[in-house]
Design an enzyme around this catalytic site. Structure first.
Site, PDB file in Angstrom:
ATOM      1  N   SER A 102       0.841  -1.196   0.000  1.00  3.32           N
ATOM      2  CA  SER A 102       0.000   0.000   0.000  1.00  3.32           C
ATOM      3  C   SER A 102       0.878   1.250   0.000  1.00  3.32           C
ATOM      4  CB  SER A 102      -0.931  -0.024   1.206  1.00  3.32           C
ATOM      5  OG  SER A 102      -1.893   1.011   1.106  1.00  3.32           O
ATOM      6  N   ASN A 103       0.327   2.390   0.346  1.00  2.00           N
ATOM      7  CA  ASN A 103       1.103   3.641   0.399  1.00  2.00           C
ATOM      8  C   ASN A 103       0.547   4.521   1.518  1.00  2.00           C
ATOM      9  OD1 ASN A 103      -1.084   5.414  -0.718  1.00  2.00           O
ATOM     10  ND2 ASN A 103      -0.833   3.999  -2.437  1.00  2.00           N
TER      11      ASN A 103
END
Ligand code: C5P
Length: 404
Positions: free
Chosen positions: A204-205
């Site tokens: 993810s980020n």
């Protein structure tokens, strides 16, 4: 218009008389309510003389001449309730729904448009507790005016200064005019995506979803039918917004493709994963098996495909960059066939991912870039929607974004 002005106790209360005077000059009826501590900064008599009406004070929780309780009659009288300045204490009381003085009790009884103009030091404004209250209020449809970056009473120039009285009066008048996006459908994506490696791990980020949610709050408050496709975030659904929760880039692509058929504008504020694991393990990957070999494949580029899937939409992309902002944004404008690219520098810690504030530069084909200076994400959202509305209306060149 009938305006109830709530004044809470910060140094910016000395500007409340200016707000009252300006509203009166413009022909509006004004009544004022003060918290106990506001009295240390501005006298009730000043507000009384300028508004030509007795000031509601803490002790006025009592019946009026008709037997109605004053907080009820004041709430029913007003078209707009604006709290300026709103201290962090008053923001908290409004968010929690406390009824511990006249101002807070009247806010609970009031069913119209509530506006708040916070004023505090930047440390207080950025405190998680304060931001949580602001997020709650925004999600309920409260309009936030400021704060802005400017000289504070502490002597420094920083975020937290109350918006200028002129800007507050403009915001109050704009509320009464209704939304300039009435009748439009705006589709907004927000947050990160999660790309699963196994049942417990994902790629993810750092996107928090705040920029996309701020855009949704603003679009809905301007009357747009607002469709919000959100990746996994911990933000409440803004009032009046239709929310669709997704997890992966592929799910986001499916939902956006479908909803884009109904939209005139698509704003891709989500930080969609560019790559996803080629395969997802059905069971948890075991440490004992050593580091797993990971093979990634590209996700569909949702924005790029929209040109074919929903060719009549106005398409707005975001570019989160850590360098070469302008060349990267211009490349994305062409590659992603977008009408607007909103670029921000995520290597700065004061803006971008997770931050409450943002500073962005908007790129449009054949037009000079426009910088929206550092300010709260909700205010950046407002300026972006001004620009988007202008594009929908035929796109006049240039726009003054220098203001708060
Ligand atoms: O190429 P990059 O990921 O930096 O582009 C960012 C823009 O493209 C954002 O508007 C994002 O929402 C969008 N995007 C997309 N589909 C992807 C990746 C990004 O629509 N798979």
């Amino acid at each position: 218009m009938k305006v109830l002005l709530g004044v809470s106790g910060g140094i910016a209360a000395f500007k409340a008389p200016e707000i009252v005077r300006s509203l009166r000059r413009k022909g509006h009826a004004v009544r004022c309510s003060m918290t106990r501590s506001a009295g240390a900064f501005v006298t009730p008599l000043t507000l009384e003389v300028l508004s030509q009406y007795p000031v509601y004070r803490e002790e006025y929780l009592q019946p009026d001449n008709n037997g109605d309780e004053l907080h009820i009659s004041a709430a029913r009288w007003a078209d707009v309730f604006c709290v300026a300045p709103a201290t962090c204490n008053t923001l908290a009381r409004l968010a929690l729904g406390l009824a511990d003085d006249f101002l807070a009790t009247t806010a609970l009884a009031f069913t119209g448009d509530l506006l708040v103009a916070p004023a505090m030091t930047s440390e207080m404004w950025e405190k998680e507790a304060v931001q949580a209250h602001v997020t709650t209020l925004l999600a309920r449809g409260v309009t936030l005016i400021g704060p802005v970056v400017g000289p504070l009473a502490t002597g420094e120039t920083a975020m937290g200064r109350m918006a200028d009285p002129d800007e507050i009066v403009t915001a109050i008048e704009a509320t009464a005019k209704g939304g300039d996006l009435e009748g439009r459908t705006v589709l907004i994506t927000a947050g990160p995506t999660h790309e699963p490696l196994d049942p417990v791990r994902f790629l993810s980020n750092r996107s928090s979803g705040k920029m996309g949610f701020s855009l949704a709050v603003e679009a809905a408050s301007r009357g747009a039918r607002t469709l919000l496709v959100s990746g996994p975030v911990s933000l409440p659904t803004p009032r009046g917004v239709e929310r669709f929760d997704v997890t992966t880039a592929a799910e986001m692509a499916d939902v956006v493709d479908r909803l884009a058929q109904e939209a005139e504008v698509v704003i891709m504020a989500a930080a969609v994963a560019d790559f996803t694991p080629r395969s997802t393990s059905e069971t948890k990957l075991k440490k004992g098996a050593g580091p797993p070999r990971m093979s990634l494949v590209a996700t569909p580029d949702i924005l790029t495909r929209l040109q074919e899937i929903a060719p009549n939409t106005l398409r707005v992309g975001f570019a989160a960059e850590t360098g070469n902002l302008e060349s990267e944004a211009r490349r994305k404008l062409v590659d992603k066939r977008a009408h607007l690219i909103v670029a921000n520098d995520v290597s700065r810690s004061d803006i971008g991912f997770g931050s409450e504030n943002n500073e962005v530069t908007v790129f449009r084909a054949g037009k000079p870039p426009l910088t929206i200076p550092l300010q709260a994400k909700r205010l950046v959202a407002a300026r972006l929607l001004d620009l988007i509305r202008q594009e929908l209306d035929g796109g006049e060149p240039g726009m003054d974004t220098a203001g708060g």
